[in-house]
Design an enzyme around this catalytic site. Structure first.
Site, PDB file in Angstrom:
ATOM      1  N   PHE A 146      11.060  -2.589  45.822  1.00  0.00           N
ATOM      2  CA  PHE A 146      11.101  -1.120  45.675  1.00  0.00           C
ATOM      3  C   PHE A 146       9.841  -0.610  44.996  1.00  0.00           C
ATOM      4  O   PHE A 146       9.443  -1.102  43.922  1.00  0.00           O
ATOM      5  CB  PHE A 146      12.347  -0.686  44.897  1.00  0.00           C
ATOM      6  N   GLN A 147       9.221   0.366  45.626  1.00  0.00           N
ATOM      7  CA  GLN A 147       7.921   0.822  45.127  1.00  0.00           C
ATOM      8  C   GLN A 147       8.003   1.449  43.739  1.00  0.00           C
ATOM      9  O   GLN A 147       7.032   1.412  42.993  1.00  0.00           O
ATOM     10  CB  GLN A 147       7.287   1.805  46.122  1.00  0.00           C
ATOM     11  N   GLU A 177       0.413  -0.117  10.164  1.00  0.00           N
ATOM     12  CA  GLU A 177      -1.040  -0.352  10.029  1.00  0.00           C
ATOM     13  C   GLU A 177      -1.880   0.791  10.586  1.00  0.00           C
ATOM     14  O   GLU A 177      -2.891   0.574  11.241  1.00  0.00           O
ATOM     15  CB  GLU A 177      -1.424  -1.653  10.745  1.00  0.00           C
ATOM     16  N   SER A 218       6.684  -5.091   4.152  1.00  0.00           N
ATOM     17  CA  SER A 218       7.143  -6.318   4.812  1.00  0.00           C
ATOM     18  C   SER A 218       7.118  -7.456   3.794  1.00  0.00           C
ATOM     19  O   SER A 218       6.160  -7.582   3.024  1.00  0.00           O
ATOM     20  CB  SER A 218       6.233  -6.663   5.994  1.00  0.00           C
ATOM     21  N   ILE A 246       0.855  -1.190   0.000  1.00  0.00           N
ATOM     22  CA  ILE A 246       0.000   0.000   0.000  1.00  0.00           C
ATOM     23  C   ILE A 246       0.896   1.247   0.000  1.00  0.00           C
ATOM     24  O   ILE A 246       0.782   2.132  -0.843  1.00  0.00           O
ATOM     25  CB  ILE A 246      -0.886   0.034   1.282  1.00  0.00           C
ATOM     26  N   ASN A 270      -1.352   7.959  15.953  1.00  0.00           N
ATOM     27  CA  ASN A 270      -2.081   9.205  15.673  1.00  0.00           C
ATOM     28  C   ASN A 270      -3.256   8.955  14.730  1.00  0.00           C
ATOM     29  O   ASN A 270      -4.325   9.560  14.882  1.00  0.00           O
ATOM     30  CB  ASN A 270      -1.140  10.253  15.069  1.00  0.00           C
ATOM     31  N   ARG A 329      14.149  -0.270  31.699  1.00  0.00           N
ATOM     32  CA  ARG A 329      14.591   0.574  32.812  1.00  0.00           C
ATOM     33  C   ARG A 329      14.797  -0.246  34.088  1.00  0.00           C
ATOM     34  O   ARG A 329      15.732  -0.038  34.828  1.00  0.00           O
ATOM     35  CB  ARG A 329      13.518   1.629  33.069  1.00  0.00           C
ATOM     36  N   TRP A 384       8.682   0.392   2.402  1.00  0.00           N
ATOM     37  CA  TRP A 384       8.432  -0.157   3.756  1.00  0.00           C
ATOM     38  C   TRP A 384       7.481  -1.340   3.686  1.00  0.00           C
ATOM     39  O   TRP A 384       6.585  -1.474   4.520  1.00  0.00           O
ATOM     40  CB  TRP A 384       7.876   0.907   4.716  1.00  0.00           C
TER      41      TRP A 384
HETATM   42  O1  GRA Z   1     -17.757   8.255   0.031  1.00  0.00           O
HETATM   43  P1  GRA Z   1     -16.668   7.642  -0.773  1.00  0.00           P
HETATM   44  O2  GRA Z   1     -17.152   6.709  -1.841  1.00  0.00           O
HETATM   45  O3  GRA Z   1     -15.695   8.660  -1.267  1.00  0.00           O
HETATM   46  O4  GRA Z   1     -15.883   6.669   0.234  1.00  0.00           O
HETATM   47  C1  GRA Z   1     -15.135   7.174   1.336  1.00  0.00           C
HETATM   48  C2  GRA Z   1     -15.394   6.304   2.546  1.00  0.00           C
HETATM   49  O5  GRA Z   1     -16.752   5.982   2.654  1.00  0.00           O
HETATM   50  C3  GRA Z   1     -13.696   6.873   1.008  1.00  0.00           C
HETATM   51  O6  GRA Z   1     -13.444   5.578   1.511  1.00  0.00           O
HETATM   52  C4  GRA Z   1     -14.569   5.078   2.198  1.00  0.00           C
HETATM   53  N1  GRA Z   1     -14.127   4.411   3.414  1.00  0.00           N
HETATM   54  C5  GRA Z   1     -14.401   3.151   3.721  1.00  0.00           C
HETATM   55  N2  GRA Z   1     -15.090   2.211   3.094  1.00  0.00           N
HETATM   56  C6  GRA Z   1     -15.210   0.999   3.662  1.00  0.00           C
HETATM   57  C7  GRA Z   1     -13.371   4.958   4.401  1.00  0.00           C
HETATM   58  N3  GRA Z   1     -13.169   4.055   5.358  1.00  0.00           N
HETATM   59  C8  GRA Z   1     -13.781   2.930   4.969  1.00  0.00           C
HETATM   60  C9  GRA Z   1     -13.940   1.659   5.529  1.00  0.00           C
HETATM   61  N4  GRA Z   1     -13.382   1.357   6.703  1.00  0.00           N
HETATM   62  N5  GRA Z   1     -14.640   0.727   4.861  1.00  0.00           N
HETATM   63  C10 GRA Z   1     -12.717   7.860   1.567  1.00  0.00           C
HETATM   64  O7  GRA Z   1     -12.877   7.905   2.969  1.00  0.00           O
HETATM   65  P2  GRA Z   1     -12.123   8.956   3.871  1.00  0.00           P
HETATM   66  O8  GRA Z   1     -12.523   8.733   5.270  1.00  0.00           O
HETATM   67  O9  GRA Z   1     -12.304  10.334   3.288  1.00  0.00           O
HETATM   68  O10 GRA Z   1     -10.587   8.518   3.663  1.00  0.00           O
HETATM   69  P3  GRA Z   1      -9.246   9.295   3.974  1.00  0.00           P
HETATM   70  O11 GRA Z   1      -9.519  10.480   4.863  1.00  0.00           O
HETATM   71  O12 GRA Z   1      -8.505   9.486   2.726  1.00  0.00           O
HETATM   72  O13 GRA Z   1      -8.424   8.196   4.824  1.00  0.00           O
HETATM   73  C11 GRA Z   1      -8.870   7.611   5.959  1.00  0.00           C
HETATM   74  C12 GRA Z   1      -7.731   7.029   6.816  1.00  0.00           C
HETATM   75  C13 GRA Z   1      -6.790   8.112   7.334  1.00  0.00           C
HETATM   76  C14 GRA Z   1      -8.432   6.346   7.975  1.00  0.00           C
HETATM   77  C15 GRA Z   1      -6.937   5.999   5.943  1.00  0.00           C
HETATM   78  O14 GRA Z   1      -6.235   6.599   4.909  1.00  0.00           O
HETATM   79  C16 GRA Z   1      -5.996   5.181   6.778  1.00  0.00           C
HETATM   80  O15 GRA Z   1      -6.401   4.185   7.375  1.00  0.00           O
HETATM   81  N6  GRA Z   1      -4.684   5.554   6.825  1.00  0.00           N
HETATM   82  C17 GRA Z   1      -3.680   4.758   7.520  1.00  0.00           C
HETATM   83  C18 GRA Z   1      -2.885   3.978   6.532  1.00  0.00           C
HETATM   84  C19 GRA Z   1      -2.416   2.666   7.036  1.00  0.00           C
HETATM   85  O16 GRA Z   1      -2.973   2.074   7.974  1.00  0.00           O
HETATM   86  N7  GRA Z   1      -1.417   2.125   6.393  1.00  0.00           N
HETATM   87  C20 GRA Z   1      -0.929   0.830   6.715  1.00  0.00           C
HETATM   88  C21 GRA Z   1       0.119   0.440   5.763  1.00  0.00           C
HETATM   89  S1  GRA Z   1       0.449  -1.295   5.718  1.00  0.00           S
HETATM   90  C22 GRA Z   1       1.427  -1.645   7.048  1.00  0.00           C
HETATM   91  O17 GRA Z   1       1.651  -0.847   7.920  1.00  0.00           O
HETATM   92  C23 GRA Z   1       2.023  -3.010   7.087  1.00  0.00           C
HETATM   93  C24 GRA Z   1       2.415  -3.479   8.465  1.00  0.00           C
HETATM   94  C25 GRA Z   1       2.645  -4.924   8.466  1.00  0.00           C
HETATM   95  C26 GRA Z   1       2.711  -5.567   9.855  1.00  0.00           C
HETATM   96  O18 GRA Z   1       3.468  -5.109  10.716  1.00  0.00           O
HETATM   97  O19 GRA Z   1       2.039  -6.591  10.058  1.00  0.00           O
END
Ligand code: GRA
Length: 383
Positions: free
Chosen positions: A276-277, A360, A157, A124, A364, A333, A155
Site C-alpha cells: 500500500f502506497q 539536552e 537522570s 543542571i 526549539n 500507525r 528531572w
Molecule cells: O560573554 P560572556 O562571558 O557573558 O559569555 C557568554 C557566552 O560567550 C555566556 O556564555 C558563553 N557561552 C559559551 N561559552 C562556551 C555561550 N555558549 C557557549 C559555549 N557553547 N561555549 C552566555 O551566553 P548566552 O548565549 O547569552 O547564553 P544564554 O542565552 O543564557 O543561553 C544559551 C542557551 C539557550 C543556548 C543555553 O542556555 C542552553 O543551551 N539551554 C538549553 C539547556 C539544556 O540543554 N539543558 C539540558 C539539561 S540536561 C538534560 O537534558 C539531561 C538529559 C539526559 C539524557 O537524556 O541523556
C-alpha cells in the site's frame, strides 16, 4: 570525503550491537514495564570500556573517540533507549573532569566513572531553570573549607541512584551566569534528599529530584574556578547533546525496522500491507529522515574527533535526529493495534522518542541556536 567507517569503528559498533542484543534486548520490555533499574548493565558497559571511548588512554579511557562513542550509544538506544541514558550519565561528568578537573579530582572520580564503579549524573535543570540555564538558583556558599549547597534540581537522570554528580550552582548571585560554578559532589554525604519522578517513557532510567539542604561539598571539589560553571556547562552540553542525538538515531532505526518488518509480514485485503502506497510513503520518509540524521550526527562526532568546534553541527544533528525519532515512532500507525498494544515494543519507541525533543536542549532551543548563528545574533561555534 570518506563515508566508510574504519575497521576499528566497525568492531566497536559490532561489540555494542552484540552486547545490546544479548544483554539488553531479552529484558527490555519487562525492564521498561517494571521501571527496573539495571545497575548490572552500568557495570557491564563499564567493563567493556563503553564510557571511556572519548577519554584518552592515559586517563583510563580507550581514546577511540567521539564517533566510537556515538556508534556505541546508537546501538544501545536501538535496543532500549533508557539504557543509553546510563552512558551519558557516566560520560558527561567524566568528560568534564578530563577537560577541566585537577589530577586529584580525576584520580578520585574519573576512573570509577569510566569503569562504571561509581554511578554518575549531572544536575543542571531546576524547576524555574530549564532552557534558561543561567536562571538557576541553587546556591553554593563558601564556608571554611567547604561549599554549602541549598536548593533543588529537578528531572535529573540517575538522581535516585547516583553515587556522585556534576552539580552546577550559584556562587555569586550578583554576577548572573558569570556567578555559576561547577562541582563534583559525593552524594553519600548528609544534606541531600532525593525524590523519584516518573515520566511518559524511558522508564528503566531512574529520574528524580535532588534537594540540597546544608549539603557540604569540600572546596577541592570545585571544578575550574568560581564563575566558570556556565562555560563548563555549555561545553558539557555540547558533548552530552551529541550523545542524545546518537540515542535518538537508534530509536529512529528501531522504529523503521519495526515498520518495515511488519509491512513485510502483515496481510490485509489479500496482500502484504507494504504494497500500500500510504505505508510506502511513511517508510520512505522515515528512511530519509533517519539517513539525514545519521550523516549529521556522524559529522558532528567526526568534527569532535578532529578537535574542531562543532556546537552548530551538534545542534543541527540533535534537532534532526530527535525529529527523525519522533517521526519514525509514528510507525505505530502502520502497526495499527499491534503498535498501540503494550505487548509489542513500538509503543515504547514512541514514548522514548518523545524525550529527545525535550532533553539536552529542546528542539526549539536547537532551532534557536541554529537560526541565531545564521542571522549573526549569537555565534554557535566556540573554541
Ligand atoms: O560573554 P560572556 O562571558 O557573558 O559569555 C557568554 C557566552 O560567550 C555566556 O556564555 C558563553 N557561552 C559559551 N561559552 C562556551 C555561550 N555558549 C557557549 C559555549 N557553547 N561555549 C552566555 O551566553 P548566552 O548565549 O547569552 O547564553 P544564554 O542565552 O543564557 O543561553 C544559551 C542557551 C539557550 C543556548 C543555553 O542556555 C542552553 O543551551 N539551554 C538549553 C539547556 C539544556 O540543554 N539543558 C539540558 C539539561 S540536561 C538534560 O537534558 C539531561 C538529559 C539526559 C539524557 O537524556 O541523556
Amino acid at each position: 570525503m570518506d563515508f566508510e567507517l574504519s575497521e576499528e569503528l566497525i568492531a566497536v559498533r559490532d561489540l555494542a550491537r552484540d552486547f545490546a542484543a544479548k544483554e539488553i534486548a531479552p529484558t527490555a520490555a519487562t525492564d521498561d514495564r517494571e521501571h527496573k533499574f539495571r545497575a548490572d548493565l552500568i557495570r557491564k558497559m563499564g567493563e567493556l570500556g563503553f564510557y571511556g571511548a572519548a577519554i584518552p588512554e592515559e586517563r583510563g579511557g580507550s581514546g577511540l573517540g567521539f564517533l566510537a562513542l556515538t556508534l556505541i550509544t546508537e546501538e544501545i538506544a536501538r535496543v532500549h533507549s533508557a539504557i543509553r541514558v546510563f552512558v551519558n550519565m557516566q560520560v558527561g561528568p567524566a568528560m568534564v573532569l578530563d577537560r577541566f578537573g585537577t589530577d586529584a579530582q580525576r584520580k578520585r572520580w574519573l576512573g570509577p566513572l569510566v569503569a562504571g564503579e561509581k554511578i554518575g549524573c549531572f544536575a543542571i535543570t531546576e524547576a524555574d531553570a530549564g532552557s534558561d540555564v543561567a536562571a538557576m538558583r541553587t546556591t553554593a556558599t563558601r564556608d571554611g573549607n567547604d561549599y554549602v549547597f541549598n536548593g533543588s534540581k529537578i528531572w535529573i537522570s540517575n538522581a535516585p541512584v547516583a553515587d556522585c554528580g556534576l552539580v552546577y550552582a550559584v556562587t555569586d548571585k550578583g554576577k548572573k551566569h558569570r556567578g555559576i560554578s561547577a562541582f563534583i559532589a559525593d552524594f553519600t554525604r548528609p544534606g541531600l534528599s532525593r525524590r523519584a519522578l516518573d515520566a511518559l517513557g524511558t522508564h528503566a532510567s531512574p529520574l528524580g529530584e535532588l534537594t540540597f539542604d546544608g549539603f557540604r561539598v569540600p572546596a577541592e571539589n570545585l571544578i575550574g574556578h568560581e564563575g566558570e560553571g556556565f562555560k563548563i556547562c555549555m561545553w558539557q552540553l555540547n558533548n552530552t547533546r551529541l550523545s542524545c542525538a546518537a540515542g535518538a538515531l537508534g530509536v529512529a532505526t528501531a522504529s523503521k525496522e519495526a515498520a518495515v518488518g511488519y509491512c513485510n509480514q502483515r496481510e490485509q485485503f489479500g496482500q502484504k500491507i507494504g504494497q500500500f502506497q500510504m505505508n510506502q510513503d511513511l517508510i520512505a520518509q522515515m528512511i530519509v529522515h533517519e539517513e539525514a540524521a545519521r550523516l549529521l550526527v556522524y559529522r558532528a562526532a567526526w568534527l569532535a574527533d578532529q578537535k574542531r568546534p562543532n556546537n552548530l553541527e551538534v545542534s543541527i544533528a540533535k534537532y534532526t535526529s530527535a525529529e527523525a525519532a519522533a517521526f519514525a515512532a509514528a510507525a505505530l500507525r502502520i502497526l495499527g493495534a499491534y503498535g498501540y498494544s503494550t505487548e509489542f515494543p513500538v509503543e515504547r519507541y514512541l514514548r522514548d522518542a518523545k524525550s529527545y525533543q525535550i532533553v539536552e536542549g529542546s528542539s526549539n532551543i536547537q532551532k534557536l541556536i541554529i537560526a541565531q548563528d545564521a542571522l549573526g545574533y549569537r555565534k554557535a561555534n566556540r573554541e
